[in-house]
Design an enzyme around this catalytic site. Structure first.
Site, PDB file in Angstrom:
ATOM      1  N   TYR A  89       0.833  -1.203   0.000  1.00 24.02           N
ATOM      2  CA  TYR A  89       0.000   0.000   0.000  1.00 24.02           C
ATOM      3  C   TYR A  89       0.870   1.255   0.000  1.00 24.02           C
ATOM      4  O   TYR A  89       1.942   1.282   0.606  1.00 24.02           O
ATOM      5  CB  TYR A  89      -0.883   0.035   1.251  1.00 24.02           C
ATOM      6  CG  TYR A  89      -1.950  -1.028   1.295  1.00 24.02           C
ATOM      7  CD1 TYR A  89      -2.624  -1.419   0.146  1.00 24.02           C
ATOM      8  CD2 TYR A  89      -2.296  -1.622   2.507  1.00 24.02           C
ATOM      9  CE1 TYR A  89      -3.620  -2.385   0.208  1.00 24.02           C
ATOM     10  CE2 TYR A  89      -3.295  -2.595   2.575  1.00 24.02           C
ATOM     11  CZ  TYR A  89      -3.948  -2.968   1.424  1.00 24.02           C
ATOM     12  OH  TYR A  89      -4.940  -3.915   1.485  1.00 24.02           O
ATOM     13  N   HIS A  91     -12.708   2.861   6.178  1.00 23.26           N
ATOM     14  CA  HIS A  91     -11.473   2.150   5.842  1.00 23.26           C
ATOM     15  C   HIS A  91     -11.003   1.228   6.963  1.00 23.26           C
ATOM     16  O   HIS A  91      -9.956   0.578   6.829  1.00 23.26           O
ATOM     17  CB  HIS A  91     -10.354   3.144   5.511  1.00 23.26           C
ATOM     18  CG  HIS A  91     -10.406   3.658   4.104  1.00 23.26           C
ATOM     19  ND1 HIS A  91     -10.515   4.988   3.794  1.00 23.26           N
ATOM     20  CD2 HIS A  91     -10.357   3.004   2.920  1.00 23.26           C
ATOM     21  CE1 HIS A  91     -10.538   5.131   2.488  1.00 23.26           C
ATOM     22  NE2 HIS A  91     -10.447   3.954   1.923  1.00 23.26           N
ATOM     23  N   ARG A  94      -6.098   6.854  -8.773  1.00 18.45           N
ATOM     24  CA  ARG A  94      -5.253   5.828  -8.187  1.00 18.45           C
ATOM     25  C   ARG A  94      -5.793   4.471  -8.594  1.00 18.45           C
ATOM     26  O   ARG A  94      -6.922   4.358  -9.061  1.00 18.45           O
ATOM     27  CB  ARG A  94      -5.196   5.951  -6.661  1.00 18.45           C
ATOM     28  CG  ARG A  94      -6.524   5.731  -5.965  1.00 18.45           C
ATOM     29  CD  ARG A  94      -6.405   5.928  -4.454  1.00 18.45           C
ATOM     30  NE  ARG A  94      -5.489   4.971  -3.865  1.00 18.45           N
ATOM     31  CZ  ARG A  94      -5.863   3.771  -3.383  1.00 18.45           C
ATOM     32  NH1 ARG A  94      -7.121   3.392  -3.428  1.00 18.45           N
ATOM     33  NH2 ARG A  94      -4.976   2.941  -2.865  1.00 18.45           N
ATOM     34  N   ASN A 108      -6.541   0.391  -7.431  1.00 25.99           N
ATOM     35  CA  ASN A 108      -6.610  -0.642  -6.415  1.00 25.99           C
ATOM     36  C   ASN A 108      -6.837  -1.945  -7.180  1.00 25.99           C
ATOM     37  O   ASN A 108      -7.209  -1.927  -8.357  1.00 25.99           O
ATOM     38  CB  ASN A 108      -7.738  -0.361  -5.431  1.00 25.99           C
ATOM     39  CG  ASN A 108      -7.701  -1.340  -4.279  1.00 25.99           C
ATOM     40  OD1 ASN A 108      -6.623  -1.730  -3.828  1.00 25.99           O
ATOM     41  ND2 ASN A 108      -8.876  -1.778  -3.833  1.00 25.99           N
ATOM     42  N   GLU A 137      -9.275  -1.790 -10.138  1.00 20.42           N
ATOM     43  CA  GLU A 137     -10.161  -0.630 -10.008  1.00 20.42           C
ATOM     44  C   GLU A 137      -9.381   0.631 -10.341  1.00 20.42           C
ATOM     45  O   GLU A 137      -8.362   0.920  -9.726  1.00 20.42           O
ATOM     46  CB  GLU A 137     -10.687  -0.522  -8.575  1.00 20.42           C
ATOM     47  CG  GLU A 137     -11.644  -1.644  -8.211  1.00 20.42           C
ATOM     48  CD  GLU A 137     -12.049  -1.633  -6.742  1.00 20.42           C
ATOM     49  OE1 GLU A 137     -12.933  -2.432  -6.386  1.00 20.42           O
ATOM     50  OE2 GLU A 137     -11.475  -0.837  -5.956  1.00 20.42           O
ATOM     51  N   TYR A 173      -6.824 -10.298   3.266  1.00 20.80           N
ATOM     52  CA  TYR A 173      -7.821  -9.238   3.131  1.00 20.80           C
ATOM     53  C   TYR A 173      -8.449  -9.255   1.741  1.00 20.80           C
ATOM     54  O   TYR A 173      -9.662  -9.074   1.580  1.00 20.80           O
ATOM     55  CB  TYR A 173      -7.170  -7.879   3.405  1.00 20.80           C
ATOM     56  CG  TYR A 173      -8.098  -6.722   3.147  1.00 20.80           C
ATOM     57  CD1 TYR A 173      -9.181  -6.481   3.981  1.00 20.80           C
ATOM     58  CD2 TYR A 173      -7.903  -5.882   2.052  1.00 20.80           C
ATOM     59  CE1 TYR A 173     -10.044  -5.426   3.733  1.00 20.80           C
ATOM     60  CE2 TYR A 173      -8.752  -4.827   1.793  1.00 20.80           C
ATOM     61  CZ  TYR A 173      -9.823  -4.602   2.636  1.00 20.80           C
ATOM     62  OH  TYR A 173     -10.675  -3.571   2.383  1.00 20.80           O
ATOM     63  N   LYS A 174      -7.621  -9.478   0.728  1.00 20.73           N
ATOM     64  CA  LYS A 174      -8.136  -9.483  -0.640  1.00 20.73           C
ATOM     65  C   LYS A 174      -8.813 -10.808  -0.982  1.00 20.73           C
ATOM     66  O   LYS A 174      -9.363 -10.949  -2.077  1.00 20.73           O
ATOM     67  CB  LYS A 174      -7.002  -9.195  -1.623  1.00 20.73           C
ATOM     68  CG  LYS A 174      -6.505  -7.743  -1.549  1.00 20.73           C
ATOM     69  CD  LYS A 174      -5.269  -7.534  -2.428  1.00 20.73           C
ATOM     70  CE  LYS A 174      -4.669  -6.151  -2.238  1.00 20.73           C
ATOM     71  NZ  LYS A 174      -5.458  -5.071  -2.848  1.00 20.73           N
TER      72      LYS A 174
HETATM   73  C1  HEM Z   1     -13.025   9.291  -0.750  1.00 28.16           C
HETATM   74  C2  HEM Z   1     -13.030   8.253  -1.484  1.00 28.16           C
HETATM   75  C3  HEM Z   1     -12.792   6.839  -1.039  1.00 28.16           C
HETATM   76  C4  HEM Z   1     -13.744   5.902  -0.780  1.00 28.16           C
HETATM   77  C5  HEM Z   1     -15.253   6.105  -0.816  1.00 28.16           C
HETATM   78  C6  HEM Z   1     -13.051   4.683  -0.431  1.00 28.16           C
HETATM   79  C7  HEM Z   1     -13.697   3.504  -0.087  1.00 28.16           C
HETATM   80  C8  HEM Z   1     -13.057   2.329   0.237  1.00 28.16           C
HETATM   81  C9  HEM Z   1     -13.733   1.128   0.632  1.00 28.16           C
HETATM   82  C10 HEM Z   1     -15.247   0.993   0.787  1.00 28.16           C
HETATM   83  C11 HEM Z   1     -12.791   0.174   0.852  1.00 28.16           C
HETATM   84  C12 HEM Z   1     -13.054  -1.251   1.296  1.00 28.16           C
HETATM   85  C13 HEM Z   1     -12.998  -1.331   2.796  1.00 28.16           C
HETATM   86  C14 HEM Z   1     -13.580  -2.630   3.311  1.00 28.16           C
HETATM   87  O1  HEM Z   1     -12.876  -3.666   3.300  1.00 28.16           O
HETATM   88  O2  HEM Z   1     -14.755  -2.623   3.746  1.00 28.16           O
HETATM   89  C15 HEM Z   1     -11.509   0.774   0.572  1.00 28.16           C
HETATM   90  C16 HEM Z   1     -10.296   0.113   0.640  1.00 28.16           C
HETATM   91  C17 HEM Z   1      -9.067   0.766   0.498  1.00 28.16           C
HETATM   92  N1  HEM Z   1      -8.866   2.110   0.265  1.00 28.16           N
HETATM   93 FE1  HEM Z   1     -10.267   3.511  -0.057  1.00 28.16          FE
HETATM   94  N2  HEM Z   1     -11.717   4.887  -0.498  1.00 28.16           N
HETATM   95  C18 HEM Z   1     -11.505   6.188  -0.868  1.00 28.16           C
HETATM   96  C19 HEM Z   1     -10.293   6.795  -1.055  1.00 28.16           C
HETATM   97  C20 HEM Z   1      -9.069   6.195  -0.846  1.00 28.16           C
HETATM   98  C21 HEM Z   1      -7.818   6.850  -1.052  1.00 28.16           C
HETATM   99  C22 HEM Z   1      -7.617   8.278  -1.533  1.00 28.16           C
HETATM  100  C23 HEM Z   1      -6.855   5.956  -0.744  1.00 28.16           C
HETATM  101  C24 HEM Z   1      -5.399   6.292  -0.856  1.00 28.16           C
HETATM  102  C25 HEM Z   1      -4.414   5.763  -0.311  1.00 28.16           C
HETATM  103  C26 HEM Z   1      -7.516   4.711  -0.362  1.00 28.16           C
HETATM  104  C27 HEM Z   1      -6.887   3.527   0.006  1.00 28.16           C
HETATM  105  C28 HEM Z   1      -7.512   2.320   0.210  1.00 28.16           C
HETATM  106  C29 HEM Z   1      -6.812   1.056   0.384  1.00 28.16           C
HETATM  107  C30 HEM Z   1      -5.305   0.860   0.368  1.00 28.16           C
HETATM  108  C31 HEM Z   1      -7.788   0.072   0.548  1.00 28.16           C
HETATM  109  C32 HEM Z   1      -7.562  -1.438   0.669  1.00 28.16           C
HETATM  110  C33 HEM Z   1      -7.777  -2.008  -0.704  1.00 28.16           C
HETATM  111  C34 HEM Z   1      -7.387  -3.439  -0.934  1.00 28.16           C
HETATM  112  O3  HEM Z   1      -6.338  -3.886  -0.473  1.00 28.16           O
HETATM  113  O4  HEM Z   1      -8.107  -4.133  -1.662  1.00 28.16           O
HETATM  114  N3  HEM Z   1      -8.863   4.896  -0.431  1.00 28.16           N
HETATM  115  N4  HEM Z   1     -11.706   2.091   0.206  1.00 28.16           N
END
Ligand code: HEM
Ligand code: FES
Lengths: 346, 321
Positions: free
Chosen positions: A37, A193, A223, A225, A265, A316-317
């Site tokens: 990350y 988060h 970005r 994901n 994504e 997690y994934k």
């Molecule tokens: C404002 C907009 C954003 C929304 C609505 C959002 C929403 C989410 C959601 C719903 C999850 C899944 C959490 C779960 O397991 O329930 C997630 C995961 C994550 N988000 Fe965001 N996010 C946003 C912005 C960001 C930004 C700007 C970052 C920048 C670093 C970020 C980094 C991450 C990371 C690293 C994960 C884990 C993903 C993975 O490993 O699959 N998010 N986010």
């Protein structure tokens, strides 16, 4: 359906596939041979012609079928689309952003004509024509966010900004990687988060939030994901876990190339002008392992990324269980050669 | 990750003398195109070329947020300031070409509020002019309480009264009229949000009164842009770009960094947004922290500085910029 768009399914018989052109433009998310990350955000500026970055909102060969799948998900579960009452203005901002972008970027498919607040929208691929009054929700068949996101690939969330935080208070979420809008709605940035491992301790969410609170209109960022999905399912929601979760246990060395998909994504973030809210489109791209390995660099690199990923992330994934199977499939494509930096095929 | 919204090249379309102290400026795009829509409370940074000195001052937008044909700001003349407002008053004429930043809103309305209670002092009226227009268009509820020094200096009073009738309340300091804040706050419906913009003392008074009466902090909003203070000249070393610069008495550190050709982030240029935060590598002397951003503990350690408003006295200051 016109020649531009595939006729395919993301459920049942799973006829989804990528054309050679779609494989070539696939947004491969790994710029190097390992993954962790980071605060990976860059300006969302137009990219090379033909790439998924060429336009503000990418419309590709899966468009029409994806929209049909969304309509089906919504018919089964209307709570996938929700908007708290104070988010309607943000919905109009989003509708304007998408309509203006698509009409500008794809004039052969979409057109928007305005006479003051009297707007006329034409969506040729979906055969929709709509005259309506901008900012008057009674002139559309759905609320503004729902109306436009039923016609746009990818999930969408709208975040209100107040008290130095972002609040997820509206969204259209039917193509998600195992999270639920109905569960998250009303939460703040760090609350929604919370389930993510490691990133909190690394300070990633502190820095990302600080940046987003200052995001400027006219300067969107993007970005990547990614995760792994068995069978080309758009809707991998917690609500439907019993329908898709067990599929992960029935993959074999014979079927993995066809059934296992890398799910990427492309996320963008846009400050909205009237509401001061932030729109977060989450566009999902799927590619089968057997399609992906046709690009030697991607195959080599994916093998190394999956091999070296920390168990916390693989858990997690949701692919820790199938990791050995994936490595067995990918290893023969990794000849040990160095890979060039960056996302490009070579 | 820099904040890279495109700038807006404009022409001054109109300059109106509102009263002895205030002038209003209207800008339209040079290419005749539409301005971006904005939300009430947003500001733009106006870039000025003041006879070779580049000045960049933030001003709240006061035109109708849906009016994409032009933007309007009001500028109060500040004789003791560094010269930005004097430049606007003396030299900016219709037809002149200037550059504006994209609007940024650091003083937004709370969309959930059942009612918006706006408290303005003097030139602090400007963001409310745009906010009232926006709330009115959305069918929302608001009330304005506006104190001015005297009837002659009550900018836009007649216009606002004619437009919004009994929702506008005006108080003249000269006549000893004062907002009765306690009674006002007592009589508000549940779900009301308070907004204050004006002189420092007034903003502090609104926050303190509301707090004492049990209002939650998140229902009380304010905006106070600091004008970068003038001071003595000082030397600074910029480690990352390998430059040594002198900050002139009527120049801000940020302006001096920019004048040396070094890119530095900013949004408000008034010590409020945090965007310009810069690491201090060495500080032999005293940093005059003039911002609202750093915590008192951070200020005490002298490891960070906000170059848009803060200054330095001493023998050596080295920044990571
Ligand atoms: C404002 C907009 C954003 C929304 C609505 C959002 C929403 C989410 C959601 C719903 C999850 C899944 C959490 C779960 O397991 O329930 C997630 C995961 C994550 N988000 Fe965001 N996010 C946003 C912005 C960001 C930004 C700007 C970052 C920048 C670093 C970020 C980094 C991450 C990371 C690293 C994960 C884990 C993903 C993975 O490993 O699959 N998010 N986010
Ligand atoms: S630019 Fe906003 S605090 Fe310095």
């Amino acid at each position: 359906m016109s020649l531009d768009f595939n006729d395919e399914t993301f459920r049942g018989d799973f006829t989804f596939k990528n054309s050679a052109k779609a494989i070539k433009r696939f947004p491969f998310p790994f710029p190097e041979d390992s993954y962790m990350y980071s605060v990976n955000m860059e300006p969302h500026v137009p990219g090379p012609v033909g790439s998924v970055f060429e336009h503000m909102f990418d419309v590709d060969e899966h468009y029409v079928s994806e929209m049909r799948d969304r309509a089906q998900v919504l018919a089964d579960d209307p709570l996938r689309c929700q908007s708290l009452p104070h988010m309607e203005l943000a919905g109009w901002d989003l509708l304007e952003l998408i309509m203006e972008s698509k009409a500008r970027d794809y004039p052969h498919w979409f057109s928007l004509t305005k006479d003051g607040n009297q707007w006329h929208w034409v969506n040729r691929p979906l055969q929709i024509e709509q005259k309506f009054t901008f900012l008057d929700a009674s002139t559309l068949p759905y609320g503004p966010m729902e109306y436009i996101t039923r016609q746009t690939q990818g999930d969408f969330t709208l975040q209100d900004q107040r008290d130095d935080d972002l609040w997820i208070e509206a969204g259209m979420v039917t193509t998600q990687a195992d999270w639920s809008l109905d569960f998250d709605i009303g939460m703040s940035f760090k609350q929604w988060h919370a389930p993510v491992p490691l990133a909190h301790q690394m300070g990633i969410f502190d820095r990302a939030l600080k940046f987003l609170l200052k995001l400027q209109h006219g300067a969107p960022v993007r970005r990547f994901n990614w995760t792994m999905t068995v069978d080309p399912l758009l809707d991998t929601s917690p609500e439907n876990y019993p329908k898709w979760g067990p599929g992960k246990t029935t993959m074999t060395p014979q079927t993995i190339g066809h059934r296992q998909h890398l799910r990427v994504e492309l996320q963008t973030l846009h400050r909205l002008p009237r509401s001061n809210a932030i729109a977060f489109p989450i566009r999902c791209y799927l590619i089968r392992f057997e399609e992906l390995v046709t690009v030697p660099k991607w195959a080599r690199r994916l093998h190394r990324v999956v091999r070296d990923i920390p168990d916390e992330l693989a858990t997690y994934k949701g692919f820790l269980r199938n990791k050995p199977l994936m490595l067995e499939y990918l290893a023969p494509f990794d000849d040990g050669q160095p890979t060039s930096p960056g996302f490009a095929p070579e | 990750m820099s904040v890279g919204a495109p700038k807006i090249p404009v022409v001054v379309a109109e300059v109106v003398e509102v009263n002895d102290l205030i002038k209003r400026f209207r800008f339209v795009r040079r290419d005749g195109g539409a301005m971006p829509v904005f939300s009430g409370g947003a500001h733009v940074v106006v870039e000025m070329d003041d006879h070779g000195v580049r000045r960049m001052n933030p001003y709240s937008l006061m035109s109708h947020p849906a009016d994409t044909m032009g933007y309007e700001i009001s500028v109060r003349r500040d004789e003791a300031g560094r010269g930005g407002s004097l430049y606007m008053h003396r030299h900016v004429k219709p037809g002149m070409e200037m550059v504006l930043s994209q609007p940024v809103n650091l003083f937004p309305l709370d969309a959930r509020a059942k009612k918006h209670l706006m408290i303005a002092g003097g030139i602090g009226i400007t963001p409310f002019v745009a906010q009232m227009a926006q709330v009115e268009a959305m069918g929302g509820r608001f009330e304005l309480h506006y104190s001015v020094r005297s009837p002659v200096l009550g900018a836009y009073v007649e216009h606002l009264k004619a437009h919004y009738g009994p929702r506008v309340h005006v108080y003249h300091d000269e006549h000893g009229e004062k907002i009765d804040l306690q009674t006002l706050l007592k009589s508000q419906p549940l779900g009301t949000h308070i907004y204050a913009c004006g002189p420092k003392g007034m903003i502090a008074w609104v926050h303190a009164t509301a707090k004492a009466m049990g209002w939650p902090d998140r229902a009380v909003h304010s905006e106070e842009f600091l004008a970068p203070p003038v001071g003595q000249a000082f030397e600074v070393q910029l480690a990352a770009s390998g430059k040594s610069i002198t900050v002139q008495p009527n120049q801000s550190l940020l302006e001096a960094i920019e004048a040396a050709g070094v890119e530095a982030p900013y949004l408000c240029r008034g010590g409020a947004c945090g965007q310009c935060e810069t690491n201090v590598l060495r500080c032999d002397g005293h940093i005059e922290h003039n911002d609202h951003w750093l915590t008192d503990e951070q200020k005490a350690t002298n490891t960070k500085i906000m170059p848009c408003v803060s200054r330095f006295r001493g023998t050596a200051l080295i920044l990571d910029r």
